[in-house]
Design a protein around this motif. Sequence first.
Motif, mmCIF file in Angstrom:
data_model
loop_
_atom_site.group_PDB
_atom_site.id
_atom_site.type_symbol
_atom_site.label_atom_id
_atom_site.label_comp_id
_atom_site.label_asym_id
_atom_site.label_seq_id
_atom_site.Cartn_x
_atom_site.Cartn_y
_atom_site.Cartn_z
ATOM 1 N N ILE A 14 8.669 -11.997 -2.958
ATOM 2 C CA ILE A 14 8.531 -10.883 -1.985
ATOM 3 C C ILE A 14 7.478 -11.216 -0.793
ATOM 4 O O ILE A 14 6.466 -11.734 -1.074
ATOM 5 C CB ILE A 14 7.872 -9.598 -2.560
ATOM 6 C CG1 ILE A 14 8.717 -9.359 -3.883
ATOM 7 C CG2 ILE A 14 7.616 -8.407 -1.811
ATOM 8 C CD1 ILE A 14 8.359 -8.111 -4.795
ATOM 9 N N SER A 35 3.154 3.332 6.173
ATOM 10 C CA SER A 35 3.568 4.175 4.979
ATOM 11 C C SER A 35 3.325 3.450 3.640
ATOM 12 O O SER A 35 2.501 2.190 3.746
ATOM 13 C CB SER A 35 5.188 3.993 5.241
ATOM 14 O OG SER A 35 5.410 4.429 6.444
ATOM 15 N N GLY A 39 2.132 -2.809 3.508
ATOM 16 C CA GLY A 39 1.552 -4.054 3.646
ATOM 17 C C GLY A 39 -0.136 -3.928 3.736
ATOM 18 O O GLY A 39 -0.742 -5.025 3.697
ATOM 19 N N LYS A 40 -0.649 -2.804 3.769
ATOM 20 C CA LYS A 40 -2.194 -2.401 4.355
ATOM 21 C C LYS A 40 -2.975 -3.181 3.136
ATOM 22 O O LYS A 40 -3.742 -3.874 3.428
ATOM 23 C CB LYS A 40 -2.449 -1.044 4.452
ATOM 24 C CG LYS A 40 -1.392 -0.424 5.541
ATOM 25 C CD LYS A 40 -1.666 0.890 5.532
ATOM 26 C CE LYS A 40 -1.360 2.174 3.934
ATOM 27 N NZ LYS A 40 -0.222 1.974 3.532
ATOM 28 N N THR A 42 -2.197 -5.289 0.966
ATOM 29 C CA THR A 42 -2.009 -6.951 0.873
ATOM 30 C C THR A 42 -2.948 -7.345 1.921
ATOM 31 O O THR A 42 -3.592 -8.638 1.776
ATOM 32 C CB THR A 42 -0.590 -7.242 1.109
ATOM 33 O OG1 THR A 42 0.124 -6.297 0.134
ATOM 34 C CG2 THR A 42 -0.390 -8.430 1.012
ATOM 35 N N GLU A 83 -8.627 -0.155 -3.105
ATOM 36 C CA GLU A 83 -8.053 0.984 -3.216
ATOM 37 C C GLU A 83 -8.069 1.527 -4.677
ATOM 38 O O GLU A 83 -8.120 0.680 -5.636
ATOM 39 C CB GLU A 83 -6.521 0.595 -2.892
ATOM 40 C CG GLU A 83 -5.775 1.899 -2.942
ATOM 41 C CD GLU A 83 -4.205 1.770 -2.525
ATOM 42 O OE1 GLU A 83 -3.970 0.853 -1.723
ATOM 43 O OE2 GLU A 83 -3.211 2.352 -3.384
ATOM 44 N N GLU A 160 -8.360 2.974 1.728
ATOM 45 C CA GLU A 160 -8.080 4.258 1.344
ATOM 46 C C GLU A 160 -9.182 5.137 0.871
ATOM 47 O O GLU A 160 -8.957 5.549 -0.142
ATOM 48 C CB GLU A 160 -6.914 4.354 0.404
ATOM 49 C CG GLU A 160 -5.627 3.616 0.899
ATOM 50 C CD GLU A 160 -4.438 4.412 1.069
ATOM 51 O OE1 GLU A 160 -4.754 5.675 1.143
ATOM 52 O OE2 GLU A 160 -3.385 3.697 1.297
HETATM 53 N N1 ATP Z 1 0.985 -7.256 -7.271
HETATM 54 C C1 ATP Z 1 2.201 -7.193 -6.757
HETATM 55 N N2 ATP Z 1 3.369 -7.996 -7.068
HETATM 56 C C2 ATP Z 1 4.683 -7.622 -6.329
HETATM 57 N N3 ATP Z 1 4.601 -6.824 -5.108
HETATM 58 C C3 ATP Z 1 3.924 -6.520 -4.913
HETATM 59 C C4 ATP Z 1 2.580 -6.636 -5.422
HETATM 60 N N4 ATP Z 1 1.598 -5.591 -4.828
HETATM 61 C C5 ATP Z 1 2.143 -5.025 -3.833
HETATM 62 N N5 ATP Z 1 3.567 -5.554 -3.664
HETATM 63 C C6 ATP Z 1 4.506 -5.387 -2.649
HETATM 64 O O1 ATP Z 1 4.021 -5.691 -1.566
HETATM 65 C C7 ATP Z 1 4.321 -4.557 -0.676
HETATM 66 C C8 ATP Z 1 2.986 -4.259 0.183
HETATM 67 O O2 ATP Z 1 2.364 -3.691 -0.693
HETATM 68 P P1 ATP Z 1 0.809 -3.021 -0.330
HETATM 69 O O3 ATP Z 1 0.143 -2.565 -1.752
HETATM 70 O O4 ATP Z 1 0.207 -3.917 0.485
HETATM 71 O O5 ATP Z 1 1.376 -1.553 0.544
HETATM 72 P P2 ATP Z 1 0.379 -0.762 1.312
HETATM 73 O O6 ATP Z 1 0.499 -0.480 2.413
HETATM 74 O O7 ATP Z 1 -1.265 -0.755 0.751
HETATM 75 O O8 ATP Z 1 0.804 0.562 0.417
HETATM 76 P P3 ATP Z 1 0.185 2.057 -0.134
HETATM 77 O O9 ATP Z 1 -0.039 2.925 1.192
HETATM 78 O O10 ATP Z 1 1.094 2.564 -1.059
HETATM 79 O O11 ATP Z 1 -1.105 1.650 -0.887
HETATM 80 C C9 ATP Z 1 5.053 -3.484 -1.371
HETATM 81 O O12 ATP Z 1 6.366 -3.784 -1.177
HETATM 82 C C10 ATP Z 1 4.538 -3.655 -2.638
HETATM 83 O O13 ATP Z 1 5.785 -3.414 -3.698
#
Ligand code: ATP
Length: 234
Positions: A14, A35, A39-40, A42, A83, A160
């Motif tokens: 991914i 949203s 990826g925030k 990440t 988070e 968050e």
């Molecule tokens: N440990 C993981 N293993 C596989 N995919 C992951 C993992 N963590 C996150 N992802 C994927 O990476 C993408 C980004 O996730 P991330 O947690 O960074 O989003 P976010 O913007 O922080 O969302 P949220 O607002 O829900 O916290 C998503 O598609 C998620 O499914």
Amino acid sequence: MLIVKDLNTYYGAIHALKGVNLSINEGEIVSLIGSNGAGKSTLVNTIGGLLKPRSGSIEFEGKDITKVEAYNLLKEGISLSPEGREVFDSLTVEENLKLGSYTLKDANKINELFNYVYQLFPKLKERKNQYAGTLSGGEQQMLAIGRSLMSNPKLLLLDEPSLGLAPNIVAQIFELIKEISKNGITILLIEQNAFMALKTSDRAYVLENGKVSLEGPSEEIIENDRVREIYLGI
Ligand SMILES: Nc1ncnc2c1ncn2[C@@H]1O[C@H](COP(=O)(O)OP(=O)(O)OP(=O)(O)O)[C@@H](O)[C@H]1O
Ligand SMILES: [Mg+2]
């Protein structure tokens, strides 16, 4: 202060961050909105050394920190409040805060930081001997932020901070973020609550599908039609 260049982070196959560029100047509050799944987390976890990027670079105060581990980043002055709070339930408030200062050796400095955090969050002082697991959601969030401050950071990454909190507590958290900023700490603020984040920050980045889709002064971003429709619902 922080320069992120062409960052790519994967979870196995991914591709979660797709060439992200971002910079933060000393003293700024920069918000990152987007949203669920954009990826925030990440991105901040990669900056904070919890995830390793496959390519790209991260520079902090002129130094390449792309491969530096979280523990050593704390020593450099980058602190992450993750988070979901993640306080240690079976430790007291004070013990949780003490853990935040584990990279520091100077007892006077640690005392000074305790005083600072207790002045910022008087509730935590009142409850210093209470187990963290018995705190309310808002109090746990304050503890998580307080613990991040205990490492004496130059740059604070907040993932968050208002998640799941009642509106009056949310307002209080954003006020505290402004106060922390006034005390000289640079802040990267990740928020679902885009309106409050934009009102609180100097500049903002919008992340969509692992890419920065928009960036600029928060007062401009808040006027952007697409942002208003998608993230502000107005
Ligand atoms: N440990 C993981 N293993 C596989 N995919 C992951 C993992 N963590 C996150 N992802 C994927 O990476 C993408 C980004 O996730 P991330 O947690 O960074 O989003 P976010 O913007 O922080 O969302 P949220 O607002 O829900 O916290 C998503 O598609 C998620 O499914
Ligand atoms: Mg997240």
